[in-house]
Design a protein around this motif. Structure first.
Motif, PDB file in Angstrom:
ATOM      1  N   ILE A 158       0.872  -1.177   0.000  1.00 15.40           N
ATOM      2  CA  ILE A 158       0.000   0.000   0.000  1.00 15.40           C
ATOM      3  C   ILE A 158       0.905   1.221   0.000  1.00 15.40           C
ATOM      4  CG2 ILE A 158      -0.181   0.012   2.533  1.00 15.40           C
ATOM      5  CD1 ILE A 158      -3.035   1.115   2.196  1.00 15.40           C
ATOM      6  N   SER A 159       0.557   2.228  -0.776  1.00 13.29           N
ATOM      7  CA  SER A 159       1.405   3.413  -0.877  1.00 13.29           C
ATOM      8  C   SER A 159       1.424   4.162   0.449  1.00 13.29           C
ATOM      9  CB  SER A 159       0.905   4.339  -1.989  1.00 13.29           C
ATOM     10  OG  SER A 159      -0.370   4.873  -1.648  1.00 13.29           O
ATOM     11  N   PHE A 160       2.432   5.016   0.608  1.00 14.27           N
ATOM     12  CA  PHE A 160       2.566   5.802   1.839  1.00 14.27           C
ATOM     13  C   PHE A 160       1.330   6.664   2.055  1.00 14.27           C
ATOM     14  CE2 PHE A 160       3.897   9.373   4.424  1.00 14.27           C
ATOM     15  CZ  PHE A 160       4.734   8.806   5.366  1.00 14.27           C
ATOM     16  N   SER A 161       0.920   7.394   1.015  1.00 17.29           N
ATOM     17  CA  SER A 161      -0.255   8.263   1.149  1.00 17.29           C
ATOM     18  C   SER A 161      -1.529   7.438   1.315  1.00 17.29           C
ATOM     19  CB  SER A 161      -0.378   9.180  -0.069  1.00 17.29           C
ATOM     20  OG  SER A 161      -0.462   8.421  -1.266  1.00 17.29           O
ATOM     21  N   GLY A 162      -1.630   6.294   0.602  1.00 18.27           N
ATOM     22  CA  GLY A 162      -2.803   5.439   0.740  1.00 18.27           C
ATOM     23  C   GLY A 162      -2.935   4.869   2.140  1.00 18.27           C
ATOM     24  N   CYS A 163      -1.802   4.552   2.757  1.00 17.76           N
ATOM     25  CA  CYS A 163      -1.806   4.021   4.115  1.00 17.76           C
ATOM     26  C   CYS A 163      -2.347   5.060   5.096  1.00 17.76           C
ATOM     27  CB  CYS A 163      -0.387   3.608   4.507  1.00 17.76           C
ATOM     28  SG  CYS A 163      -0.248   2.859   6.139  1.00 17.76           S
ATOM     29  N   PHE A 164      -1.883   6.288   4.977  1.00 18.82           N
ATOM     30  CA  PHE A 164      -2.326   7.318   5.921  1.00 18.82           C
ATOM     31  C   PHE A 164      -3.738   7.813   5.617  1.00 18.82           C
ATOM     32  CE2 PHE A 164       2.087   7.251   7.090  1.00 18.82           C
ATOM     33  CZ  PHE A 164       2.038   7.480   8.453  1.00 18.82           C
ATOM     34  N   LEU A 165      -4.166   7.700   4.360  1.00 16.81           N
ATOM     35  CA  LEU A 165      -5.567   7.999   4.052  1.00 16.81           C
ATOM     36  C   LEU A 165      -6.483   6.957   4.695  1.00 16.81           C
ATOM     37  CD1 LEU A 165      -5.560   9.132   0.312  1.00 16.81           C
ATOM     38  CD2 LEU A 165      -6.355  10.454   2.285  1.00 16.81           C
ATOM     39  N   GLN A 166      -6.089   5.686   4.612  1.00 16.02           N
ATOM     40  CA  GLN A 166      -6.871   4.635   5.278  1.00 16.02           C
ATOM     41  C   GLN A 166      -6.892   4.861   6.788  1.00 16.02           C
ATOM     42  OE1 GLN A 166      -5.374   0.575   6.052  1.00 16.02           O
ATOM     43  NE2 GLN A 166      -7.007  -0.131   4.693  1.00 16.02           N
ATOM     44  N   PHE A 167      -5.751   5.190   7.346  1.00  7.11           N
ATOM     45  CA  PHE A 167      -5.631   5.507   8.768  1.00  7.11           C
ATOM     46  C   PHE A 167      -6.614   6.616   9.147  1.00  7.11           C
ATOM     47  CE2 PHE A 167      -2.356   7.395  12.013  1.00  7.11           C
ATOM     48  CZ  PHE A 167      -3.263   7.195  13.048  1.00  7.11           C
ATOM     49  N   TYR A 168      -6.619   7.697   8.366  1.00  2.00           N
ATOM     50  CA  TYR A 168      -7.477   8.842   8.672  1.00  2.00           C
ATOM     51  C   TYR A 168      -8.964   8.479   8.583  1.00  2.00           C
ATOM     52  CZ  TYR A 168     -10.041  13.179   8.074  1.00  2.00           C
ATOM     53  OH  TYR A 168     -10.974  14.184   8.192  1.00  2.00           O
ATOM     54  N   PHE A 169      -9.380   7.869   7.469  1.00  2.00           N
ATOM     55  CA  PHE A 169     -10.807   7.593   7.283  1.00  2.00           C
ATOM     56  C   PHE A 169     -11.308   6.525   8.249  1.00  2.00           C
ATOM     57  CE2 PHE A 169     -10.149   9.676   3.146  1.00  2.00           C
ATOM     58  CZ  PHE A 169     -11.240  10.525   3.169  1.00  2.00           C
ATOM     59  N   PHE A 170     -10.508   5.500   8.493  1.00  2.00           N
ATOM     60  CA  PHE A 170     -10.938   4.440   9.404  1.00  2.00           C
ATOM     61  C   PHE A 170     -11.147   4.991  10.815  1.00  2.00           C
ATOM     62  CE2 PHE A 170      -9.747   0.970  12.386  1.00  2.00           C
ATOM     63  CZ  PHE A 170     -10.817   0.126  12.150  1.00  2.00           C
ATOM     64  N   PHE A 171     -10.199   5.772  11.303  1.00  2.00           N
ATOM     65  CA  PHE A 171     -10.318   6.273  12.668  1.00  2.00           C
ATOM     66  C   PHE A 171     -11.270   7.454  12.767  1.00  2.00           C
ATOM     67  CE2 PHE A 171      -6.632   3.636  13.112  1.00  2.00           C
ATOM     68  CZ  PHE A 171      -6.775   3.127  14.392  1.00  2.00           C
TER      69      PHE A 171
END
Length: 334
Positions: A108-121
């Motif tokens: 998973i890309s760096f930005s994709g990982c942190f986007l998932q982090f943001y939306f999930f939480f």
């Protein structure tokens, strides 16, 4: 882990030898559930079925509230919002997890990982606010019945719902930003099936006690403040219900509140295990199991809990299914 995953891990290790931001990794490997390909296919099938059932269950509740005028009340409007939230909550993680079961690279890309982090939480935070508002609604309905119609109007109900969404999505930019600024220079393998703050901070090239402490305090304040509000509301509700002289009245009130309390217990019980204590205290296996419980299983159980314990919702769902069956038969007759 597969050979291709190990090769990807080594390539990223070669690319990232320094400790500064310019050498940070460009992608992560979500390890997920390392096992044989046969078990991966079994898990893919299991979670695919779970995901589809979750979508169907929550969509049924949304449609029942939308089409049954008897459910156009604050409690069911909040419930429809909650079901809509659950659909997106589970969608923020499960499709990527399913893709990883069938993928060799599992990246998973760096930005994709942190986007998932943001939306999930953010959606998890929104869920805590909706549970709090739903508890407040039950408190007003049972403890302040004369004031309830004037306080909980449709307009105020919609405002509260909008406030839950807005506050939920404005709480987590700070933790996401702080963790994203840590130097990630390899290895880049996350011991999880999603981008979770604990495993992410363990990949930092330098210790980050301040960021870890801030994140733990942030989670604790958010979880405990909403949890105490919910438990206080239901303590007052239960006290008021016990004073009701009618056995039928007590049964109906306990039936409604029991559904809410079951959902609160499932959700808060699992997130407290994960995020109230510092991240180092939870073994990797426990993290995955607990995260699976509140991110995948709880959204599946919620429609069952609300429909099976609520007579009005069961009646509305029966009407919905009858309408759908009738609509399916009409083209055949024509």
């Amino acid at each position: 882990m597969s050979m291709s995953c190990r090769c990807s891990w080594r390539r990223n290790m070669k690319k990232s030898g320094g400790n500064n931001h310019s050498d940070r990794v460009s992608e992560f490997v979500l390890l997920g559930f390392p096992c044989t390909s046969e078990i991966q296919i079994y898990l893919f099938t299991l979670f695919s079925v779970t995901y589809v059932l979750t979508l169907i269950g929550n969509l049924c509740i949304i449609c029942a509230v939308r089409w049954d005028h008897h459910l156009h009340t604050p409690m069911y409007i909040f419930l429809a919002n909650f079901s809509f939230l659950e659909i997106w909550y589970v969608t923020s993680t499960v499709p990527s997890m399913l893709a990883n079961f069938l993928s060799e690279m599992k990246t998973i890309s760096f930005s994709g990982c942190f986007l998932q982090f943001y939306f999930f939480f953010s959606m998890g935070t929104t869920e805590t606010f909706f549970l709090s508002v739903m508890a407040f609604d039950r408190y007003l309905a049972i403890c302040r019945p004369l004031h309830y119609p004037s306080i909980m109007t449709v307009r105020s109900c919609l405002r509260m719902g909008a406030c839950c969404w807005l506050c939920g999505f404005t709480c987590f930019p700070l933790p996401v930003y702080l963790i994203s600024q840590l130097p990630f220079c390899g290895p880049n393998t996350i011991e999880h099936f999603l981008c979770d703050p604990g495993p992410l901070m363990k990949l930092s090239c330098v210790p980050a006690p301040a960021t870890e402490l801030i994140t733990a305090i942030f989670n604790s304040v958010l979880i405990f403040s909403t949890f105490l509000f919910i438990t206080s509301s239901y303590t007052l509700v239960i006290t008021a219900v016990l004073r009701v002289p009618s056995a039928e009245g007590r049964r109906k009130a306990f039936s409604t509140c029991g559904s809410h309390l079951a959902v609160v217990s499932l959700f808060y019980g699992s997130i407290m295990v994960m995020y109230v204590s510092p991240t180092a205290g939870n073994p990797v296996g426990i993290q995955k199991i607990v995260t699976l419980f509140y991110s995948v299983l709880t959204p599946l159980f919620n429609p069952l809990i609300y429909s099976l314990r609520n007579k009005e919702m069961k009646d509305a769902l029966r009407k919905l299914f009858r309408t759908l069956r009738f609509a399916q038969r009409q083209p055949l007759k024509n």
